[in-house]
Design a protein around this motif. Structure first.
Motif, PDB file in Angstrom:
ATOM      1  N   ARG A  29      37.866  40.585  34.034  1.00  0.00           N
ATOM      2  CA  ARG A  29      39.285  40.480  34.376  1.00  0.00           C
ATOM      3  C   ARG A  29      39.667  41.459  35.481  1.00  0.00           C
ATOM      4  O   ARG A  29      40.523  41.156  36.325  1.00  0.00           O
ATOM      5  N   ALA A  30      39.044  42.644  35.473  1.00  0.00           N
ATOM      6  CA  ALA A  30      39.361  43.636  36.502  1.00  0.00           C
ATOM      7  C   ALA A  30      39.021  43.100  37.891  1.00  0.00           C
ATOM      8  O   ALA A  30      39.829  43.184  38.819  1.00  0.00           O
ATOM      9  N   VAL A  31      37.822  42.533  38.036  1.00  0.00           N
ATOM     10  CA  VAL A  31      37.422  41.984  39.335  1.00  0.00           C
ATOM     11  C   VAL A  31      38.285  40.772  39.683  1.00  0.00           C
ATOM     12  O   VAL A  31      38.704  40.593  40.835  1.00  0.00           O
ATOM     13  N   HIS A  32      38.565  39.945  38.684  1.00  0.00           N
ATOM     14  CA  HIS A  32      39.366  38.746  38.927  1.00  0.00           C
ATOM     15  C   HIS A  32      40.782  39.108  39.384  1.00  0.00           C
ATOM     16  O   HIS A  32      41.339  38.468  40.283  1.00  0.00           O
ATOM     17  N   SER A  33      41.361  40.137  38.781  1.00  0.00           N
ATOM     18  CA  SER A  33      42.714  40.545  39.157  1.00  0.00           C
ATOM     19  C   SER A  33      42.753  41.088  40.578  1.00  0.00           C
ATOM     20  O   SER A  33      43.685  40.803  41.336  1.00  0.00           O
ATOM     21  N   ILE A  34      41.733  41.879  40.935  1.00  0.00           N
ATOM     22  CA  ILE A  34      41.672  42.404  42.299  1.00  0.00           C
ATOM     23  C   ILE A  34      41.518  41.264  43.288  1.00  0.00           C
ATOM     24  O   ILE A  34      42.167  41.229  44.343  1.00  0.00           O
ATOM     25  N   LYS A  35      40.686  40.301  42.943  1.00  0.00           N
ATOM     26  CA  LYS A  35      40.487  39.149  43.827  1.00  0.00           C
ATOM     27  C   LYS A  35      41.783  38.361  44.002  1.00  0.00           C
ATOM     28  O   LYS A  35      42.154  37.986  45.122  1.00  0.00           O
ATOM     29  N   GLY A  36      42.482  38.129  42.903  1.00  0.00           N
ATOM     30  CA  GLY A  36      43.714  37.362  42.987  1.00  0.00           C
ATOM     31  C   GLY A  36      44.769  38.057  43.825  1.00  0.00           C
ATOM     32  O   GLY A  36      45.432  37.442  44.666  1.00  0.00           O
ATOM     33  N   GLY A  37      44.929  39.369  43.621  1.00  0.00           N
ATOM     34  CA  GLY A  37      45.913  40.106  44.410  1.00  0.00           C
ATOM     35  C   GLY A  37      45.533  40.186  45.872  1.00  0.00           C
ATOM     36  O   GLY A  37      46.381  40.062  46.762  1.00  0.00           O
ATOM     37  N   ALA A  38      44.250  40.378  46.140  1.00  0.00           N
ATOM     38  CA  ALA A  38      43.796  40.441  47.530  1.00  0.00           C
ATOM     39  C   ALA A  38      44.043  39.115  48.231  1.00  0.00           C
ATOM     40  O   ALA A  38      44.391  39.077  49.421  1.00  0.00           O
ATOM     41  N   GLY A  39      43.881  38.013  47.507  1.00  0.00           N
ATOM     42  CA  GLY A  39      44.165  36.714  48.093  1.00  0.00           C
ATOM     43  C   GLY A  39      45.632  36.560  48.444  1.00  0.00           C
ATOM     44  O   GLY A  39      45.983  35.951  49.455  1.00  0.00           O
ATOM     45  N   ALA A  40      46.508  37.135  47.617  1.00  0.00           N
ATOM     46  CA  ALA A  40      47.943  37.041  47.897  1.00  0.00           C
ATOM     47  C   ALA A  40      48.320  37.752  49.181  1.00  0.00           C
ATOM     48  O   ALA A  40      49.293  37.388  49.842  1.00  0.00           O
TER      49      ALA A  40
ATOM     50  N   GLU B 189      48.065  29.936  28.305  1.00  0.00           N
ATOM     51  CA  GLU B 189      47.024  30.961  28.160  1.00  0.00           C
ATOM     52  C   GLU B 189      46.340  31.258  29.496  1.00  0.00           C
ATOM     53  O   GLU B 189      45.871  32.374  29.729  1.00  0.00           O
ATOM     54  N   LEU B 190      46.273  30.265  30.366  1.00  0.00           N
ATOM     55  CA  LEU B 190      45.605  30.475  31.645  1.00  0.00           C
ATOM     56  C   LEU B 190      46.315  31.565  32.442  1.00  0.00           C
ATOM     57  O   LEU B 190      45.678  32.440  33.031  1.00  0.00           O
ATOM     58  N   TYR B 191      47.652  31.537  32.451  1.00  0.00           N
ATOM     59  CA  TYR B 191      48.402  32.525  33.209  1.00  0.00           C
ATOM     60  C   TYR B 191      48.427  33.877  32.502  1.00  0.00           C
ATOM     61  O   TYR B 191      48.414  34.919  33.143  1.00  0.00           O
ATOM     62  N   SER B 192      48.457  33.879  31.181  1.00  0.00           N
ATOM     63  CA  SER B 192      48.504  35.140  30.448  1.00  0.00           C
ATOM     64  C   SER B 192      47.231  35.951  30.628  1.00  0.00           C
ATOM     65  O   SER B 192      47.230  37.160  30.432  1.00  0.00           O
ATOM     66  N   LYS B 193      46.142  35.297  31.017  1.00  0.00           N
ATOM     67  CA  LYS B 193      44.873  35.993  31.255  1.00  0.00           C
ATOM     68  C   LYS B 193      44.683  36.379  32.715  1.00  0.00           C
ATOM     69  O   LYS B 193      43.606  36.810  33.113  1.00  0.00           O
TER      70      LYS B 193
END
Length: 763
Positions: free
Chosen positions: A43-54, A196-200
């Motif tokens: 989740r840590a890597v996924h969150s960084i990836k998602g924010g970087a994409g934004a 659940e998809l968004y909560s994760k």
């Protein structure tokens, strides 16, 4: 809040995610196979990836995507997290941190290193070991999305304020047969996320963008289930997508895009011909409200206006807010709303984002600039001084001591103390971030020296003032480098000595007597005292006929310019290092000492104050001067009797305390306040305990009282004074000096105070 502020919050969250990432990887390296630990890392890597994409940080997104894919293999039990695998992942975490820092502060990252790790991660994901040649190869360029422009849509007629009237469409809208034109097969996909998809922390738009890289694609967004704003659940999932994609990658490649979210969504993937046949047999046509072409998505995931209607703008804004499970997705939503002039769009995004914040408990914490906290602390310090001055004035003018003013002042003093303690608690932070930073240094130095070393940390949640934490990184870095380069032997030497070939460095923090103790221990060869002594003689640091104890020889490594390295390298050998540690620790009002056992390792112990702002002290008088002795150093106070005083040698005296003898130190004589030693019977003895110096009885003339004082740096306002740690302002407005107990105790061992300070505790 403008976009720059949101971006800054994103980078602050990245620091937290990177800390979580490294913490989880280190747990896995220690044998932790708890699925939640693996999920937290993912989740840590996924969150960084998602924010970087934004924010359009393509380099960060690209590396995080490869890293995320490999972690998912571990999460799905396709890849065993062995030591070799985790070694690659820990290095990847370091590169991810470098890319984040480069995105925030500018600069560049070693491309050869990042390319090499990309190849290693891809090899691990494919169940292969990376070849040495693969490290030097450049990663394949990122495929650009080639979406098909959607046909112009007729503006839907809203049936109410909550949604749109669906309009029918046929598969002909996608360009006919799947194999027409391009000759590639076409697939219809129905993607319906659950809440659940968004909560994760997942983002539907990022999944759609990844899907677009497989081929030409058209998307229709269905908002049938979208309620009115008054009924909108910020944690709900109201949109789903009908997608048609032409790709030669096959159905498995399509499903791979959604494999991270397959449990949190409804997903249907069928060839277009099969989907058409089913729709015809059921006498149904798919009903979708608003065309949603991926061409409206830029690299940051931001959606541009399609229909131009207020209703479509509202849908786009709410859809963005729906995915805003953290601030990085809300950043994209804010960017979209800024580009719209529609009041409906702004209201929808603001309402949904506010509800999301409330649901996430955003009100439980608040981010405050450190400068504001510093100003508050300074003001509280001035409040303490003024309260002390007021109390002093009342005491001097009120002999009864029972007036209502005295009682009010006592309450004010207690209230001031509580306020000060609360403000100090705001600045208190755990040492965990600094300790985690040391893990990377250990890995890098171990690789450079060819050693196998494991770092163990304990007491990471021990709290200390942020000012102390900020200044801990440099001395700890030097100590870690010293322990890895000089302390730990090579695997061959360790094996020959009957040791485990993997060396261990242990970093520990704990509270003791109002201070924080940080210990750095290694299980290496210990200090080679003969080599250290000879090196000091060769460098003219000590006379050749010096008769030094083991402790004194160990402390020689703190002398400026001292190094036992045989040759200069990138790690050591330039004579800069441990003397910096000594000065840094002393500048923090701390002390450091060494214990070493040849063949078994060394332990460096640092003792630091919990805060650099205030301390509890004993106000004493010495030769007409007012001093403050830190209360944490005082064990007890004594009124010496003549029978308890014993002479020892020409100039030394001992005091008998409960059938034991303790050296008696005349503070006034040590500080050159007076030329001759005072009579101990006429004064008061303070039994103190110093780090590495044992107990001493400091002789002062009188005790004025105990009080909390505000620390004022002498070095910042005047200059360094040997034997004095800092200064403070008393209630009567006078300046009092805060005694450096360790320096005074060290000087009592035989050297002058200035020699003690210049030799950095050699004595």
């Amino acid at each position: 809040m403008d976009m720059n502020e949101i971006k800054e919050i994103f980078f602050q969250e990245c620091e937290e995610q990177l800390a979580e990432l490294e913490s989880g990887l280190l747990k896995m390296n220690d044998g932790d196979r708890d699925p939640e630990t693996v999920n937290a890392v993912f989740r840590a890597v996924h969150s960084i990836k998602g924010g970087a994409g934004a924010f359009g940080l393509d380099d960060l997104v690209a590396f995080a995507h490869v890293f995320e894919t490999t972690l998912d293999c571990v999460r799905s039990n396709k890849l065993e997290p062995t030591q070799d695998v985790l070694k690659v992942m820990l290095k990847s975490a370091d590169v991810l941190a470098d890319l984040t820092n480069a995105a925030r502060d500018g600069g560049s990252v070693d491309e050869s290193r990042s390319r090499g790790l990309v190849k290693e991660l891809e090899a691990l994901a494919n169940g292969e070991l990376p070849s040495p040649s693969a490290v030097a190869e450049a990663p394949a360029p990122k495929a650009a999305a080639k979406p098909v422009a959607a046909a112009p849509a007729t503006a839907p007629k809203p049936t109410d304020d909550s949604g749109f009237q669906p309009v029918p469409f046929s598969f002909d809208d996608f360009g006919g047969e799947g194999d027409a034109g391009s000759g590639m097969p076409a697939y219809e996909i129905i993607f319906k996320p659950r809440y659940e998809l968004y909560s994760k922390g997942n983002d539907a738009t990022l999944l759609l963008r990844d899907l677009s890289r497989l081929g030409e694609m058209t998307i229709f967004c269905n908002s049938d289930e979208l309620p009115g704003l008054d009924e909108l659940d910020p944690e709900g999932a109201y949109f789903f997508w009908n997608i048609t994609i032409k790709t030669d990658k096959g159905e498995d490649a399509i499903r791979t895009v959604f494999e991270f979210a397959e449990w949190d969504c409804e997903l249907t993937v069928k060839p277009v011909e099969e989907a058409r046949a089913e729709a015809t047999s059921n006498d149904e046509l798919p009903m979708v409200p608003v065309p949603f072409d991926l061409s409206i998505l830029d690299e940051s995931g931001a959606a541009e206006d399609v229909s131009g209607t207020a209703a479509a703008e509202t849908a786009a804004a709410v859809a963005a807010a729906e995915t805003a499970s953290n601030v990085t997705q809300m950043a994209a939503a804010a960017a979209r709303v800024e580009k719209k002039e529609s009041a409906a769009a702004a209201a929808a995004a603001a309402s949904a984002a506010a509800a999301q914040n409330n649901a996430a408990g955003a009100g439980q914490t608040i981010r405050v600039d450190l400068d504001r906290v510093d100003r508050l602390i300074n003001l509280v310090g001035e409040l303490v001084i003024n309260q002390a001055m007021l109390s002093q004035s009342v005491i001097e003018n009120d002999t009864t001591g029972t007036s209502s003013i005295n009682m009010g002042l006592e309450e004010l003093q207690q209230l001031t103390r509580e306020i000060q303690d609360s403000v100090m608690a705001i600045r208190a932070q755990p040492v965990k971030p600094v300790f985690q930073r040391m893990s990377r240094i250990v890995r890098e130095i171990a690789d450079m020296t060819g050693k196998s070393i494991r770092l163990i940390t304990e007491g990471e949640n021990t709290e200390v003032d942020k000012t102390v934490i900020d200044k801990l990184a440099e001395p700890l870095t030097h100590m870690i480098r010293n322990a890895v380069d000089h302390g730990i032997e090579t695997p061959e030497k360790r094996a020959a000595a009957g040791k485990n070939t993997e060396g261990t460095v242990r970093l520990t923090a704990k509270h003791r007597s109002g201070r924080i103790l940080i210990e750095l221990a290694d299980d290496g060869a210990g200090i080679n005292r003969e080599k250290v002594r000879q090196k000091a003689i060769d460098n003219d640091l000590i006379p050749a006929d010096s008769n030094l104890s083991d402790e004194e020889i160990d402390n020689l490594i703190f002398l400026p310019g001292f190094s036992t390295a045989d040759k200069i390298s990138d790690i050591s050998g330039r004579g800069v290092g441990m003397d910096v540690v000594k000065r840094s620790i002393q500048a923090l009002g701390g002390r450091i000492n060494i214990t070493s056992k040849p063949g078994h390792g060394s332990v460096f112990t640092m003792s630091l104050p919990l805060t650099l702002a205030v301390l509890d002290g004993m106000v004493v008088t010495v030769a007409g001067q007012t001093l403050v002795v830190p209360l944490t150093a005082i064990v007890e106070t004594l009124q010496p009797e003549a029978s308890a005083i014993h002479s020892f040698g020409a100039n030394h005296r001992l005091i008998s305390i409960r059938n034991s003898f303790c050296p008696l130190v005349d503070v006034g004589r040590i500080l050159n306040f007076r030329a001759t030693q005072a009579n101990p019977v006429e004064g008061v003895a303070l039994l103190v305990e110093s780090e590495g110096g044992g107990q001493r009885a400091l002789m002062v003339d009188a005790i004025q009282g105990q009080r909390q004082v505000v620390i004022k740096s002498l070095e910042a306002n005047y200059t360094h004074v040997p034997g004095i740690a800092a200064a403070t302002i008393l209630g009567d407005g006078r300046v009092a000096l805060i005694l450096d107990v360790d320096a005074v105790v060290g000087a009592s061992r035989g050297q002058s105070l200035k020699a003690e300070m210049s030799l950095a505790a050699v004595g």
